[in-house]
Design an enzyme around this catalytic site. Structure first.
Site, short mmCIF file in Angstrom:
data_model
loop_
_atom_site.label_atom_id
_atom_site.label_comp_id
_atom_site.label_asym_id
_atom_site.label_seq_id
_atom_site.Cartn_x
_atom_site.Cartn_y
_atom_site.Cartn_z
CB CYS A 1 27.94 100.16 114.50
SG CYS A 1 28.03 98.67 115.50
CG HIS B 1 28.25 98.18 110.20
ND1 HIS B 1 29.24 99.04 110.61
CD2 HIS B 1 28.03 97.34 111.23
CE1 HIS B 1 29.61 98.73 111.84
NE2 HIS B 1 28.90 97.71 112.24
CD GLU C 1 29.39 101.23 107.68
OE1 GLU C 1 28.18 101.55 107.61
OE2 GLU C 1 29.94 100.86 108.73
#
Ligand code: GLN
Length: 198
Positions: free
Chosen positions: A74, A177, A179
């Site tokens: 991002c 994302h 993560e």
């Protein structure tokens, strides 16, 4: 892990799960000691400013130009790009990916967007991608490998078929994302890229 701003903790956890010895980088000496660098999601204009004030912008650009593997999610993707559209005029680029990205691209319709994406080279099914005020890649040079696009479905509107994951040599970037979803395949891919260069 570049740890000036953004979702650093989530990336550190994902990297540890993917088998990497991850540590935060805030100073040039710490940057000099790593074999790869991850740039988190967050706010690219703020990170750009902090990179300058922590005197990391030039050293980071130089190390990546010398072949240091890098992965940006991002805001990290925005920083790695050669050019940003809808950025702030004083925002700086690391020039590591031959792409033009549009900042807050999805934000013109909706702030957040989720979907399942086919991701080239990753086995075991699609990646569930979470986009938060995300960029997309508007233009990619010939040397850039396209790993994922937004599915071209009727509801996707302007986002349909937009490029959202790329690789150029040792530099990887996703507009979303990984993560945040507990799916470590993208982090494993990056850890593998780091091992290839060691
Ligand atoms: N819109 C943010 C930026 O411009 C990126 C958002 C994110 O990283 N989730 O940097």
């Amino acid at each position: 892990m570049l740890a000036l701003q953004g979702d650093v903790r989530e990336h550190l956890a994902a990297l540890e799960h993917a088998g990497a010895g991850a540590r935060p980088v805030r100073r040039p000496e710490e940057l000099a000691a790593v074999d790869g660098i991850v740039l988190p999601g967050g706010e690219s204009t703020t990170m750009s400013r902090l990179l300058e004030s922590f005197e990391l912008l030039e050293p980071l650009r130089d190390r990546i130009a010398d072949g240091l593997p890098a992965y940006g999610s991002c805001a990290g993707m925005i920083l790695l790009a050669r050019q940003v559209l809808d950025g702030r005029p004083d925002q700086r680029q690391l020039d590591a990916l031959d792409v033009v990205v549009r900042r807050n691209a999805f934000g013109r319709q909706v702030d957040s967007f989720e979907g399942d994406l086919d991701f080239a080279g990753l086995d075991d099914g699609p990646v569930h991608a979470v986009f938060i005020r995300a960029p997309w890649v508007e233009k990619a040079g010939d040397g850039v490998e396209i790993l994922a696009r937004v599915p071209d479905t009727a509801g996707a509107g302007d986002a349909a078929a937009r490029i959202v994951a790329i690789r150029q040599g040792p530099v990887l970037a996703t507009a979303f994302h990984p993560e945040l979803t507990g799916d470590e395949r993208v982090h494993r891919l990056f850890v593998g890229m780091v091992h290839e260069t060691m």
